[in-house]
Design a protein around this motif. Sequence first.
Motif, short mmCIF file in Angstrom:
data_model
loop_
_atom_site.label_atom_id
_atom_site.label_comp_id
_atom_site.label_asym_id
_atom_site.label_seq_id
_atom_site.Cartn_x
_atom_site.Cartn_y
_atom_site.Cartn_z
N SER A 1 0.81 -1.22 0.00
CA SER A 1 0.00 0.00 0.00
C SER A 1 0.85 1.27 0.00
CB SER A 1 -0.95 0.01 1.21
OG SER A 1 -0.22 -0.06 2.43
N LEU A 2 1.96 1.25 0.71
CA LEU A 2 2.77 2.47 0.82
C LEU A 2 3.30 2.90 -0.55
CD1 LEU A 2 3.98 4.44 2.95
CD2 LEU A 2 6.07 3.08 2.82
N GLN A 3 3.75 1.93 -1.33
CA GLN A 3 4.27 2.28 -2.66
C GLN A 3 3.18 2.96 -3.49
OE1 GLN A 3 7.27 -0.63 -4.52
NE2 GLN A 3 6.10 -2.02 -3.22
N ARG A 4 1.99 2.41 -3.41
CA ARG A 4 0.91 2.95 -4.27
C ARG A 4 0.34 4.25 -3.74
NH1 ARG A 4 2.10 -2.04 -4.81
NH2 ARG A 4 1.75 -3.14 -6.77
N LEU A 5 0.33 4.41 -2.42
CA LEU A 5 -0.14 5.69 -1.86
C LEU A 5 0.88 6.79 -2.09
CD1 LEU A 5 -1.66 4.41 1.49
CD2 LEU A 5 -2.93 5.44 -0.40
N LYS B 1 10.49 10.38 -0.94
CA LYS B 1 10.63 10.49 -2.39
C LYS B 1 9.29 10.28 -3.12
CE LYS B 1 11.74 5.86 -3.81
NZ LYS B 1 12.06 5.09 -4.91
N ARG B 2 8.20 10.45 -2.34
CA ARG B 2 6.89 10.19 -2.93
C ARG B 2 6.53 11.20 -4.01
NH1 ARG B 2 6.54 13.30 1.38
NH2 ARG B 2 4.81 14.74 1.71
N ARG B 3 5.60 10.80 -4.87
CA ARG B 3 5.08 11.70 -5.92
C ARG B 3 3.70 12.23 -5.57
NH1 ARG B 3 7.78 7.65 -8.39
NH2 ARG B 3 9.57 8.26 -9.68
N GLU B 4 3.13 11.73 -4.50
CA GLU B 4 1.84 12.24 -4.03
C GLU B 4 2.14 13.03 -2.75
OE1 GLU B 4 -1.54 12.39 -4.87
OE2 GLU B 4 -1.33 13.66 -3.09
N ARG B 5 1.93 14.32 -2.82
CA ARG B 5 2.34 15.16 -1.70
C ARG B 5 1.55 14.85 -0.44
NH1 ARG B 5 5.60 19.35 -1.64
NH2 ARG B 5 5.46 19.64 -3.89
N HIS B 6 0.28 14.58 -0.59
CA HIS B 6 -0.55 14.38 0.59
C HIS B 6 -0.36 12.98 1.11
CE1 HIS B 6 -4.08 14.99 3.18
NE2 HIS B 6 -4.28 13.70 2.98
N MET B 7 -0.07 12.85 2.42
CA MET B 7 0.03 11.54 3.05
C MET B 7 -1.35 11.09 3.47
SD MET B 7 3.44 11.52 5.37
CE MET B 7 2.81 12.67 6.59
N TYR B 8 -1.79 10.02 2.86
CA TYR B 8 -3.10 9.47 3.19
C TYR B 8 -3.13 8.96 4.63
CZ TYR B 8 -7.21 6.40 2.77
OH TYR B 8 -8.42 5.77 2.94
N LEU C 1 0.68 19.31 8.31
CA LEU C 1 1.26 18.09 8.86
C LEU C 1 1.21 16.95 7.83
CD1 LEU C 1 0.01 17.60 12.52
CD2 LEU C 1 2.35 17.94 11.73
N GLU C 2 0.14 16.89 7.07
CA GLU C 2 -0.03 15.78 6.14
C GLU C 2 0.95 15.86 4.98
OE1 GLU C 2 -4.19 15.71 5.05
OE2 GLU C 2 -4.79 15.85 7.14
N ARG C 3 1.66 16.99 4.86
CA ARG C 3 2.65 17.11 3.78
C ARG C 3 4.06 16.91 4.28
NH1 ARG C 3 0.29 22.13 2.45
NH2 ARG C 3 2.28 23.09 2.96
N LYS C 4 4.25 16.92 5.58
CA LYS C 4 5.61 16.93 6.11
C LYS C 4 5.82 15.70 7.00
CE LYS C 4 5.83 21.97 6.19
NZ LYS C 4 6.91 22.16 5.24
N PRO C 5 6.36 14.64 6.44
CA PRO C 5 6.44 13.38 7.20
C PRO C 5 7.34 13.46 8.43
CG PRO C 5 7.57 13.19 5.07
CD PRO C 5 6.83 14.47 5.05
N ILE C 6 8.44 14.21 8.38
CA ILE C 6 9.33 14.26 9.54
C ILE C 6 8.68 15.05 10.67
CG2 ILE C 6 11.62 14.89 10.37
CD1 ILE C 6 11.54 12.57 8.34
N ASP D 1 -10.87 19.35 -0.54
CA ASP D 1 -9.67 18.74 0.04
C ASP D 1 -10.00 17.39 0.67
OD1 ASP D 1 -8.43 21.93 1.27
OD2 ASP D 1 -8.16 20.94 -0.66
N VAL D 2 -11.13 17.34 1.33
CA VAL D 2 -11.55 16.09 1.96
C VAL D 2 -11.77 15.01 0.90
CG1 VAL D 2 -13.35 14.95 3.31
CG2 VAL D 2 -12.57 17.23 3.95
N ASP D 3 -12.47 15.38 -0.15
CA ASP D 3 -12.77 14.41 -1.21
C ASP D 3 -11.49 13.92 -1.87
OD1 ASP D 3 -15.88 16.01 -2.33
OD2 ASP D 3 -15.42 14.61 -0.70
N TYR D 4 -10.58 14.86 -2.11
CA TYR D 4 -9.31 14.49 -2.73
C TYR D 4 -8.56 13.48 -1.87
CZ TYR D 4 -4.54 14.75 -4.44
OH TYR D 4 -3.29 14.42 -4.90
N ALA D 5 -8.43 13.79 -0.60
CA ALA D 5 -7.66 12.93 0.30
C ALA D 5 -8.32 11.56 0.44
CB ALA D 5 -7.52 13.60 1.66
N SER D 6 -9.63 11.54 0.56
CA SER D 6 -10.29 10.26 0.80
C SER D 6 -10.23 9.36 -0.43
CB SER D 6 -11.73 10.47 1.26
OG SER D 6 -12.49 11.09 0.26
N ARG D 7 -10.03 9.93 -1.61
CA ARG D 7 -9.99 9.11 -2.83
C ARG D 7 -8.58 8.61 -3.16
NH1 ARG D 7 -14.41 8.39 -5.46
NH2 ARG D 7 -13.20 7.41 -7.11
#
Lengths: 710, 73
Positions: free
Chosen positions: A79-83, A150-157, A491-496, B41-47
């Motif tokens: 999952s981590l690779q794909r997220l 090194k992710r390409r998706e800035r937002h950490m799910y 916070l969701e953009r900055k893992p450290i 933003d919520v929709d984006y993150a949840s998807r």
Amino acid sequence: MAIESFKYDNVIVRNFTLATLFWGVVGMFVGLLAATQLFLPELNLGFGPTTFSRIRPLHTNAVIFAFVGNAIFAGVYYSLQRLCKARMYSDLLSKINFWGWQLIILSAALTFTNGITTSKEYAELEWPIDIAIAIIWVVFGWNMFGTIIKRRERHMYVAIWFYIATFITVALLHVVNSFELPVSLLKSYPLYAGVQDALVQWWYGHNAVAFFLTTPYLGLMYYYLPKAADRPVFSYRLSIIHFWSLIFIYIWAGPHHLLYTALPDWAQSLGTVFSLMLIAPSWGGMLNGLLTLRGAWDKVRDDPVLKFLIVAVTAYGMATFEGPMLAIKSVNAISHYTDWTIAHVHVGALGWNGFLTFGMLYWMVPRLYGTKLWSTRLAEYHFWIGFLGILAYAVPMWFAGITQSLMWKQFTPEGLFQYPNFLETVLQIVPMYVIRAAGGLLYLTGVVFGVVNLAKTARQGALIREEAAEAPALESRHPDKGQDSYKHRILERKPIVFLLVTTVVVAIGGLVEIVPTFLIKSNVPTISSVKPYTPLELEGRDVYVAEGCYNCHSQMVRPFRSETERYGEYSKAGEFVYDHPFQWGSKRTGPDLHRVGKKYPDAWHWNHMIDPITMSPGSIMPRYPWLAEQQVDPDGTPAKVRAMQKLGVPYPEGYDTLAVADMRQQAEVIITGLGDAGITADPQSKLVALIAYLQRLGTDIKVDTAAQGQ
Amino acid sequence: MIEEVLKSISGVEIFPIIGLFVFLAGFAMVTVATWRMKKSDVDYASRLPLDDGIVAATAETETGDERTGKGNN
């Protein structure tokens, strides 16, 4: 934005999946063997490596760290690779993580069966293996953070937050609980003693449940349930609130394992209150999972993957309601030391962890091999057999726990025990042990179905070793920077930063609960009559630890009339100040032993350990005949005394040079007494040392009945 | 009997009270922050789990053969 091509590593996921299945079968088989030994004690075989008290920790470690651990790695690596839309940071670190973890598991199998153990639950591995665990865990974290960075998706799910919390908290728990002083290559004593050791151990033990069995699986749930249902999670806002609440509150719950013990009252109350508060964030996660399927429940009817996942989430909800209830003192007064705790554990382990693992694997493995699941019907059979297995496991254990506890507490109208012999309460619940074992067999059968199904699936497809993917490169500056719609997004953009904030949040509870027990002396009042163990008693204590006696016997008389009448004076904190490690235990398959000193003659103990049914007809306790033949190594005793001195036990200076002579003198007294009873004993045998330790238990304080005017 | 075993330590109750206040303050902040989130933003993150990368048309398998077709993500 440039589109970058890269490949996901599926080989490492496949490897961890194979390990999950292998260790799952092994760990559950060992559990089934242990369960069967409780009503067929002859299956202990009179042989150390197969005896219940040595294989029970093998079972717990195998299912927690081998089965669940490998499943965590399989699910996280996929999952981590794909997220992150990025391949794992380092293939080398992936391989080290995999092989290192399997070697640690093998070392557990070899050491536990040979009586090499610290006796601290879920942390029984000795110090060299503790170091290996720390190294491999750092490797995992390095690989995980390298991938996130090194992710390409800035937002950490949200799943990634749970993985981060798992990593840092498990590291903290492991390091703090593993502070120990080595005596030899395979033996150490913990830095802590008695009350502090108990508190640190159950701060660790409960949070091993929280941050190894719960948070990573919540992360996996947040990924695999939406994937399997093909719809987003019910409420992302709820996931934010429940994540922070959960990781803050969970840490405080550890003292609920020590209610009505000698732990200070304020710490016990904290454990209870925070355990009850924990219902809210736990159920937040459960509801988020269940409501993800709102309007799509019809999918569950036809999809075994969704069946597994939904029952897993439901079992999580059940266990996280039952747990706080068990943390209420009046409930705990009944449940503690009984099979009710075992029932609770297994609803979580079999339902939440087991079923979520298989839901994940049934979804993931066909995709790894570019095919469909070999048999949906077999997966359905697995589900229903496993479900029945969970019921057949938990229900008899609920009955057994409550039955035994009420029997312990039952008095006649004349004020005498209705069941004065502890063994009566054990024999009463043996039929429930039989049903429980049948439940375990059903569950294991389902797992075997799963293994066959997944193996056939793999054979009909071909592993997609390197799965090609494309994603836009990450911009160097986030377009929303300076205009963040909400602060949590930062916070969701900055893992450290996220890691550091998480560390602070999880550290608070431990600091508040543990530090005062070290700094405030009145937490553990000293008792002047309590003295250090003699060298022979120390060796005997190490035999007690090695054989795993704590798995069935507690050493903590609670302040209830039903306990003080049965066992003697309730246990006081100051009696345990030299106990490295503490041996309070968490289960009474046999009676409490804290006041067993001088209750029975030495010959009784000798005969009882060689064959328990000679002294207790009908007993289910295993035989320990090798203890009469195996010897204590007197060359190692001075080092043990010196180690204890370093840990603050007040042996006189230079006492290590007198320790062996002292030991032999005390052993001579015991074997003279045994000789009078017609028993020829080796003075250097482990059994003589164990008898010395057992005869010392609880005798440091004496209630003066004459002074009390009785 | 219980009082004898479970001694209270004067002043120690301040620490868990501080802990509770820290928790309540943090909980309030996080709740307000999430309340104010934009729906987009919520929709984006949840998807995010559902949109985890465009998979290329070919992939290398265990046998070394090239396989064509869409990926499973």
